[in-house]
Design a protein around this motif. Structure first.
Motif, mmCIF file in Angstrom:
data_model
loop_
_atom_site.group_PDB
_atom_site.id
_atom_site.type_symbol
_atom_site.label_atom_id
_atom_site.label_comp_id
_atom_site.label_asym_id
_atom_site.label_seq_id
_atom_site.Cartn_x
_atom_site.Cartn_y
_atom_site.Cartn_z
ATOM 1 N N GLN A 115 0.861 -1.179 0.000
ATOM 2 C CA GLN A 115 0.000 0.000 0.000
ATOM 3 C C GLN A 115 0.897 1.229 0.000
ATOM 4 O O GLN A 115 1.971 1.228 0.618
ATOM 5 N N GLN B 34 -3.206 8.771 1.463
ATOM 6 C CA GLN B 34 -3.064 7.317 1.463
ATOM 7 C C GLN B 34 -3.819 6.731 0.280
ATOM 8 O O GLN B 34 -4.995 7.047 0.070
ATOM 9 N N ASP B 35 -3.147 5.901 -0.503
ATOM 10 C CA ASP B 35 -3.803 5.171 -1.576
ATOM 11 C C ASP B 35 -4.621 4.051 -0.925
ATOM 12 O O ASP B 35 -4.089 3.268 -0.138
ATOM 13 N N LEU B 36 -5.894 3.992 -1.218
ATOM 14 C CA LEU B 36 -6.758 2.996 -0.593
ATOM 15 C C LEU B 36 -6.632 1.614 -1.219
ATOM 16 O O LEU B 36 -7.077 0.631 -0.644
ATOM 17 N N MET B 37 -6.005 1.553 -2.393
ATOM 18 C CA MET B 37 -5.823 0.266 -3.072
ATOM 19 C C MET B 37 -4.748 -0.569 -2.375
ATOM 20 O O MET B 37 -3.754 -0.033 -1.908
ATOM 21 N N LEU B 38 -4.979 -1.855 -2.328
ATOM 22 C CA LEU B 38 -3.983 -2.808 -1.871
ATOM 23 C C LEU B 38 -3.510 -3.580 -3.092
ATOM 24 O O LEU B 38 -4.317 -4.062 -3.888
ATOM 25 N N TYR B 39 -2.207 -3.672 -3.259
ATOM 26 C CA TYR B 39 -1.625 -4.357 -4.407
ATOM 27 C C TYR B 39 -1.020 -5.670 -3.940
ATOM 28 O O TYR B 39 -0.234 -5.688 -2.995
ATOM 29 N N ARG B 40 -1.409 -6.746 -4.607
ATOM 30 C CA ARG B 40 -0.979 -8.079 -4.186
ATOM 31 C C ARG B 40 0.048 -8.662 -5.155
ATOM 32 O O ARG B 40 -0.046 -8.471 -6.355
ATOM 33 N N ASP C 197 -0.951 -8.478 -8.770
ATOM 34 C CA ASP C 197 -0.847 -7.092 -9.232
ATOM 35 C C ASP C 197 0.593 -6.668 -9.491
ATOM 36 O O ASP C 197 0.915 -5.479 -9.416
#
Length: 64
Positions: A26, A39-45, A49
């Protein structure tokens, strides 16, 4: 990033940061002029991702 702002001597107007568990990433940024954290609300997996995650990291490095 707020603490880093007091420690880093740089003319960069924005500081970028990341929080990771290794599998989940994040991102956030700190506007030094306005003293504002975003804060970027996206979570990168990883590995799902991975391509967009690498694009974000390269983009941060190119700006700096």
């Amino acid at each position: 990033m707020i603490a880093l702002d007091t420690w880093v001597e740089s003319d960069e107007p924005i500081l970028y940061g990341a929080v990771t568990t290794g599998d989940i990433w994040q991102f956030g940024s700190f506007d030094r002029q306005e003293q504002k954290v975003s804060q970027d609300l996206m979570l990168y997996r990883v590995p799902t991702d991975l391509e967009i995650l690498m694009q974000i990291l390269v983009g941060i490095l190119i700006q700096g």
